[in-house]
Design a protein around this motif. Structure first.
Motif, PDB file in Angstrom:
ATOM      1  N   ARG A   1      11.888   7.234  -3.964  1.00  4.08           N
ATOM      2  CA  ARG A   1      12.149   7.467  -5.298  1.00  4.08           C
ATOM      3  C   ARG A   1      10.825   7.942  -6.081  1.00  4.08           C
ATOM      4  O   ARG A   1      10.934   8.796  -6.857  1.00  4.08           O
ATOM      5  CB  ARG A   1      12.850   6.355  -5.903  1.00  4.08           C
ATOM      6  CG  ARG A   1      13.355   6.429  -7.586  1.00  4.08           C
ATOM      7  CD  ARG A   1      14.284   5.461  -7.824  1.00  4.08           C
ATOM      8  NE  ARG A   1      13.537   4.174  -7.832  1.00  4.08           N
ATOM      9  CZ  ARG A   1      12.820   3.778  -8.895  1.00  4.08           C
ATOM     10  NH1 ARG A   1      12.842   4.387 -10.077  1.00  4.08           N
ATOM     11  NH2 ARG A   1      12.326   2.320  -8.869  1.00  4.08           N
ATOM     12  N   HIS A   2       9.797   7.315  -5.901  1.00  4.58           N
ATOM     13  CA  HIS A   2       8.576   7.741  -6.571  1.00  4.58           C
ATOM     14  C   HIS A   2       8.187   8.928  -5.879  1.00  4.58           C
ATOM     15  O   HIS A   2       7.520   9.851  -6.639  1.00  4.58           O
ATOM     16  CB  HIS A   2       7.461   6.707  -6.391  1.00  4.58           C
ATOM     17  CG  HIS A   2       7.840   5.142  -7.062  1.00  4.58           C
ATOM     18  ND1 HIS A   2       8.236   5.297  -8.468  1.00  4.58           N
ATOM     19  CD2 HIS A   2       8.113   3.800  -6.634  1.00  4.58           C
ATOM     20  CE1 HIS A   2       8.486   4.147  -8.820  1.00  4.58           C
ATOM     21  NE2 HIS A   2       8.385   3.274  -7.901  1.00  4.58           N
TER      22      HIS A   2
ATOM     23  N   ARG B   1       0.768  -1.184  -0.019  1.00  3.62           N
ATOM     24  CA  ARG B   1       0.156   0.003  -0.094  1.00  3.62           C
ATOM     25  C   ARG B   1       0.852   1.247   0.005  1.00  3.62           C
ATOM     26  O   ARG B   1       0.496   2.258  -0.642  1.00  3.62           O
ATOM     27  CB  ARG B   1      -0.922  -0.145   1.228  1.00  3.62           C
ATOM     28  CG  ARG B   1      -1.788   1.180   1.228  1.00  3.62           C
ATOM     29  CD  ARG B   1      -3.042   1.037   0.145  1.00  3.62           C
ATOM     30  NE  ARG B   1      -4.106  -0.075   0.677  1.00  3.62           N
ATOM     31  CZ  ARG B   1      -5.129   0.322   1.590  1.00  3.62           C
ATOM     32  NH1 ARG B   1      -5.238   1.284   1.928  1.00  3.62           N
ATOM     33  NH2 ARG B   1      -5.853  -0.736   1.898  1.00  3.62           N
ATOM     34  N   LEU B   2       1.997   1.160   0.549  1.00  2.00           N
ATOM     35  CA  LEU B   2       2.846   2.418   0.797  1.00  2.00           C
ATOM     36  C   LEU B   2       3.343   2.687  -0.722  1.00  2.00           C
ATOM     37  O   LEU B   2       3.710   3.741  -1.140  1.00  2.00           O
ATOM     38  CB  LEU B   2       4.030   2.185   1.777  1.00  2.00           C
ATOM     39  CG  LEU B   2       3.692   2.304   3.009  1.00  2.00           C
ATOM     40  CD1 LEU B   2       4.880   1.819   4.126  1.00  2.00           C
ATOM     41  CD2 LEU B   2       3.484   3.536   3.515  1.00  2.00           C
ATOM     42  N   TYR B   3       3.895   1.598  -1.416  1.00  2.00           N
ATOM     43  CA  TYR B   3       4.292   1.623  -2.661  1.00  2.00           C
ATOM     44  C   TYR B   3       3.137   2.130  -3.588  1.00  2.00           C
ATOM     45  O   TYR B   3       3.578   3.070  -4.593  1.00  2.00           O
ATOM     46  CB  TYR B   3       4.730   0.145  -3.197  1.00  2.00           C
ATOM     47  CG  TYR B   3       5.200   0.102  -4.591  1.00  2.00           C
ATOM     48  CD1 TYR B   3       6.509   0.360  -4.950  1.00  2.00           C
ATOM     49  CD2 TYR B   3       4.268  -0.253  -5.574  1.00  2.00           C
ATOM     50  CE1 TYR B   3       7.123   0.350  -6.101  1.00  2.00           C
ATOM     51  CE2 TYR B   3       4.893  -0.367  -6.965  1.00  2.00           C
ATOM     52  CZ  TYR B   3       6.365   0.028  -7.151  1.00  2.00           C
ATOM     53  OH  TYR B   3       6.810  -0.118  -8.532  1.00  2.00           O
ATOM     54  N   ASP B   4       1.960   1.893  -3.488  1.00  2.00           N
ATOM     55  CA  ASP B   4       1.020   2.546  -4.435  1.00  2.00           C
ATOM     56  C   ASP B   4       0.590   3.694  -4.120  1.00  2.00           C
ATOM     57  O   ASP B   4       0.485   4.723  -5.037  1.00  2.00           O
ATOM     58  CB  ASP B   4      -0.320   1.520  -3.999  1.00  2.00           C
ATOM     59  CG  ASP B   4      -0.500  -0.008  -4.631  1.00  2.00           C
ATOM     60  OD1 ASP B   4       0.556  -0.193  -5.490  1.00  2.00           O
ATOM     61  OD2 ASP B   4      -1.265  -0.570  -3.906  1.00  2.00           O
TER      62      ASP B   4
ATOM     63  N   ASP C   1       4.472  18.083  -7.150  1.00  2.00           N
ATOM     64  CA  ASP C   1       4.009  18.765  -5.955  1.00  2.00           C
ATOM     65  C   ASP C   1       5.401  19.219  -5.023  1.00  2.00           C
ATOM     66  O   ASP C   1       5.928  18.463  -4.447  1.00  2.00           O
ATOM     67  CB  ASP C   1       3.013  17.782  -4.950  1.00  2.00           C
ATOM     68  CG  ASP C   1       2.623  18.793  -3.834  1.00  2.00           C
ATOM     69  OD1 ASP C   1       3.263  19.625  -3.203  1.00  2.00           O
ATOM     70  OD2 ASP C   1       1.441  18.381  -3.372  1.00  2.00           O
ATOM     71  N   ASP C   2       5.543  20.526  -5.226  1.00  2.00           N
ATOM     72  CA  ASP C   2       6.746  21.223  -4.634  1.00  2.00           C
ATOM     73  C   ASP C   2       6.740  20.701  -3.202  1.00  2.00           C
ATOM     74  O   ASP C   2       8.027  20.388  -2.619  1.00  2.00           O
ATOM     75  CB  ASP C   2       6.775  22.641  -4.778  1.00  2.00           C
ATOM     76  CG  ASP C   2       6.874  23.021  -6.166  1.00  2.00           C
ATOM     77  OD1 ASP C   2       7.358  22.420  -6.937  1.00  2.00           O
ATOM     78  OD2 ASP C   2       6.578  24.449  -6.252  1.00  2.00           O
ATOM     79  N   LEU C   3       5.583  20.708  -2.187  1.00  2.00           N
ATOM     80  CA  LEU C   3       5.778  20.456  -0.905  1.00  2.00           C
ATOM     81  C   LEU C   3       6.324  18.944  -0.733  1.00  2.00           C
ATOM     82  O   LEU C   3       6.827  18.442   0.313  1.00  2.00           O
ATOM     83  CB  LEU C   3       4.218  20.974  -0.261  1.00  2.00           C
ATOM     84  CG  LEU C   3       4.002  22.244  -0.248  1.00  2.00           C
ATOM     85  CD1 LEU C   3       2.594  22.489   0.304  1.00  2.00           C
ATOM     86  CD2 LEU C   3       5.036  23.190   0.575  1.00  2.00           C
ATOM     87  N   VAL C   4       5.675  17.918  -1.405  1.00  2.00           N
ATOM     88  CA  VAL C   4       6.194  16.577  -1.324  1.00  2.00           C
ATOM     89  C   VAL C   4       7.434  16.436  -1.611  1.00  2.00           C
ATOM     90  O   VAL C   4       8.258  15.869  -0.806  1.00  2.00           O
ATOM     91  CB  VAL C   4       5.225  15.894  -2.245  1.00  2.00           C
ATOM     92  CG1 VAL C   4       5.718  14.233  -2.217  1.00  2.00           C
ATOM     93  CG2 VAL C   4       3.683  15.749  -1.554  1.00  2.00           C
ATOM     94  N   ARG C   5       8.020  17.007  -2.779  1.00  2.00           N
ATOM     95  CA  ARG C   5       9.410  16.840  -3.016  1.00  2.00           C
ATOM     96  C   ARG C   5      10.308  17.560  -1.966  1.00  2.00           C
ATOM     97  O   ARG C   5      11.284  16.923  -1.675  1.00  2.00           O
ATOM     98  CB  ARG C   5       9.887  17.391  -4.468  1.00  2.00           C
ATOM     99  CG  ARG C   5       9.047  16.742  -5.655  1.00  2.00           C
ATOM    100  CD  ARG C   5       9.578  17.267  -6.712  1.00  2.00           C
ATOM    101  NE  ARG C   5       9.776  18.599  -7.143  1.00  2.00           N
ATOM    102  CZ  ARG C   5       8.679  19.244  -7.582  1.00  2.00           C
ATOM    103  NH1 ARG C   5       7.672  18.754  -7.868  1.00  2.00           N
ATOM    104  NH2 ARG C   5       8.977  20.684  -7.881  1.00  2.00           N
TER     105      ARG C   5
END
Length: 660
Positions: A471-472, A432-435, A478-482
């Motif tokens: 990596r994904h 689920r984390l991968y998805d 999304d700037d905040l996520v990166r």
């Protein structure tokens, strides 16, 4: 595996095979009735173990038939394959084999992600465990050989866990290194646990009971551990009739639960009593107010109305609790019986499947408006333990999403981290984390949750899994996520998590075809490059580099990416000058840094950019140390030798001269 000081923990071999840790250290007046339940809720976690934890593990371990042969083979050949069926103690034996030879223990995963093995780089002086999947994998022989080669070349050791069936899929040489492991004697395991928790006299006393002998006759290792854990828990509770209490808990209080259900069937307040007992099971250790509020909410979720005027009429707290075999102890509600709450929840879950969704929705609804943070954590742990026993990760993952939406990120991350390292629901949780990491059309707070989990304990337990998901995330629009990925990568590096594997992964991002991942990789690389060892003031990325690893090419690729990109060049130059200062002042390995910057140049265009950075140093730094010109010359020569140019530019002191 996670052996926290002061915690009651179990190490399992799918299922459990031994218990480690001094249970008495965990017991308090409010915890004692939960210990039997905590045994079942203990999740199998594998990570690098400290010496104290390994010592406790070894103290509790009973060597199975085949141990001496396996130990000698591992010592002489660096690899051994333990052949046995699941439940025979293979994994516990593997951990103890490696620990007994003084090796920190790490685990390898296979067959979860298609690109899982791309991250693996064996550390020197470690012990690795590789469990072959039950389902045959076409790529398995090649993958095992790859792991084996890297482990042996690094001077480490490998224990392969296999069944007789999947061992036949491996090379003949590995088959010849296999050792058949038989389960340890259940009586010996039971006695060893009690002996180490109390003493040999206590162990022998319990082994003399004919009822205990009957339970151990033909018992699995899991059942022997469970029975011993209940003995220790009951002894800690100072129960008047400890043998009856242990036998009742070991039978999951089946007779008692049946009798109680028959007793309440004809009661006017059957639903109310059932809601109360489930609330106690979920929140055992909470205050009476919290328990009865939870019971009221359960009735609401189930579509039932609480009795009108219940607060003014009817029995009081003591009487209501007596009817469900519970009491108030120091303003906290507990059952009178060890493990009763666990047994009750399991029976309700299996006997009343129509209530499963109701219970899950109810536990999700225990929120901060009417409950304390401690109550909410208890409800989450209850659901996690229940999901683990029922081998269903969905309720836990649904609860984690609800907690994220209600600003309980840290709690959600702890919950998912435990689920991700469980032997029963770990694989589904990691999937689920991968998805989640690959989805772009979901709440970005879920992406933050993935980043939090993959930079925490799970990174220690399953580093390759964590890197794949990060990596994904690095490729999300999304700037905040990166930026969160950059922050987490920096946190992991500063705490020594994965070291070279993490750096290599981040540097791979800098050269990715996907521009978003490359952008995230460049920011993450600079964050790592600007981190220093606090004592030596050596760049963290070059500190303690293993002699077996040629880090210059990998690091050179990272520097090339950040120096060539216009958005990172200024900060990259400033950071690079800090590295050069460290090399020139003897705070960092000079040869490594010289070769790293030389390898940052591949083309004539690269040479111009990297050479200018080198020649501009130390003009823009504060401290000019004698000898910098010689260091400049070494790098420039290597750059132009690699570039195939026939000339070397002049060195113009600290003025930052250009090459012509």
């Amino acid at each position: 595996m996670n052996l926290d000081d002061g915690n009651f923990a179990a190490e399992t071999s799918e299922p459990a095979t031994a218990i480690y840790g001094d249970v008495r250290l965990a017991v308090t007046a409010n915890q004692v009735h939960q210990i039997g339940d905590r045994y079942y809720g203990s999740l199998t976690r594998m990570s690098s173990l400290n010496k104290d934890a390994l010592k406790r593990l070894q103290d509790m371990f009973v060597q199975p038939p085949g141990w001496d042969e396996a130990w000698a083979r591992l010592r002489d050949r660096q690899v051994v394959a333990l052949t046995a069926d699941s439940g025979s103690g293979r994994r516990t034996t593997a951990i103890n084999l490696l620990a007994s030879q003084g090796l920190p223990v790490k685990e390898l995963l296979v067959a979860e992600d298609n690109d899982l093995d791309r991250h693996f780089s064996a550390d020197a002086g470690c012990g690795y465990i590789l469990t072959l999947p039950a389902v045959r994998e076409i790529r398995m022989p090649g993958l095992v050989n790859k792991y084996l080669q890297q482990v042996v070349e690094a001077g480490s050791s490998l224990v392969i866990i296999a069944t007789p069936a999947n061992l036949r899929d491996l090379d003949r040489e590995l088959q010849d290194l296999s050792v058949l492991i038989q389960p340890a004697n259940a009586r010996d395991v039971f006695g060893k646990i009690i002996e180490k928790s109390y003493d040999i006299d206590t162990a022998n006393h319990w082994l003399r009971f004919s009822e205990i002998q009957d339970r151990l006759r033909g018992a699995t290792l899991e059942d022997a551990c469970r029975l011993a854990s209940l003995v220790v828990a009951v002894l800690a509770s100072q129960h008047e009739d400890p043998l009856s209490e242990v036998l009742g808990a070991h039978a999951n209080w089946l007779d008692e639960l049946k009798a109680w259900e028959q007793e309440i069937e004809d009661r006017e307040n059957e639903a109310r009593d059932r809601a109360t007992v489930l609330a106690i099971a979920a929140l055992e250790g909470s205050s009476p107010a919290a328990v009865f509020e939870a019971a009221s909410q359960l009735m609401d979720v189930a579509g039932l109305e609480s009795p009108r005027g219940a607060a003014l009429a009817g029995p009081g707290i003591d009487q209501r609790l007596q009817r469900v075999h519970a009491r108030v102890d120091d303003q906290r509600v507990t059952f009178n019986r060890v493990g009763y709450g666990r047994s009750l929840l399991d029976r309700t879950w299996t006997d009343r499947p129509d209530l499963q969704k109701v219970i899950a929705r109810w536990l999700k609804g225990i929120q901060a408006k009417t409950f304390t943070g401690e109550d909410i954590e208890r409800a989450g742990q209850t659901l996690l333990n229940l999901a683990d026993r029922q081998c269903d990760a969905s309720p836990v993952l649904d609860l984690a999403q609800e907690w994220v939406r209600t600003d309980r990120m840290a709690s959600a991350a702890r919950l998912v981290s435990e689920a991700a390292t469980s032997s029963s629901i770990g694989r589904a949780t990691r999937k689920r984390l991968y998805d989640w990491s690959k989805l772009s059309n979901i709440d970005n707070r879920i992406h933050f949750l993935v980043a939090e989990v993959c930079s925490g304990d799970m990174a220690l337990s399953y580093p390759e899994v964590a890197l794949t998901r990060l990596r994904h995330l690095a490729n999300r629009d999304d700037d905040l996520v990166r930026q969160e990925v950059v922050t987490k990568v920096h946190h992991m590096a500063s705490h020594g998590v994965m070291k070279f594997a993490l750096e290599r992964e981040v540097i791979e991002w800098t050269g990715a075809a996907e521009s978003l991942r490359a952008r995230c990789g460049r920011k993450a690389f600079l964050a790592l490059a600007r981190e220093w060892e606090p004592n030596s003031m050596t760049p963290l990325m070059v500190a303690r580099v293993s002699p077996s690893i040629d880090a210059t090419e990998v690091l050179g690729n990272g520097w090339r990416a950040v120096l060539l990109d216009a958005t990172t060049r200024a900060k990259a130059r400033e950071t690079a000058w800090g590295w050069l200062d460290a090399a020139n002042e003897g705070r960092a390995p000079q040869e490594l840094i010289v070769n790293t910057f030389a390898r940052a140049s591949r083309t004539t265009g690269d040479a111009a950019v990297v050479s200018k950075m080198v020649l501009d140093w130390p003009g823009n730094t504060r401290n000019v140390v004698p000898g910098y010109e010689e260091l400049q010359l070494q790098i420039i020569k290597l750059i132009h030798r690699n570039d195939g140019l026939a000339f070397v530019p002049g060195i113009t002191g600290g003025s930052g001269g250009e090459h012509s």
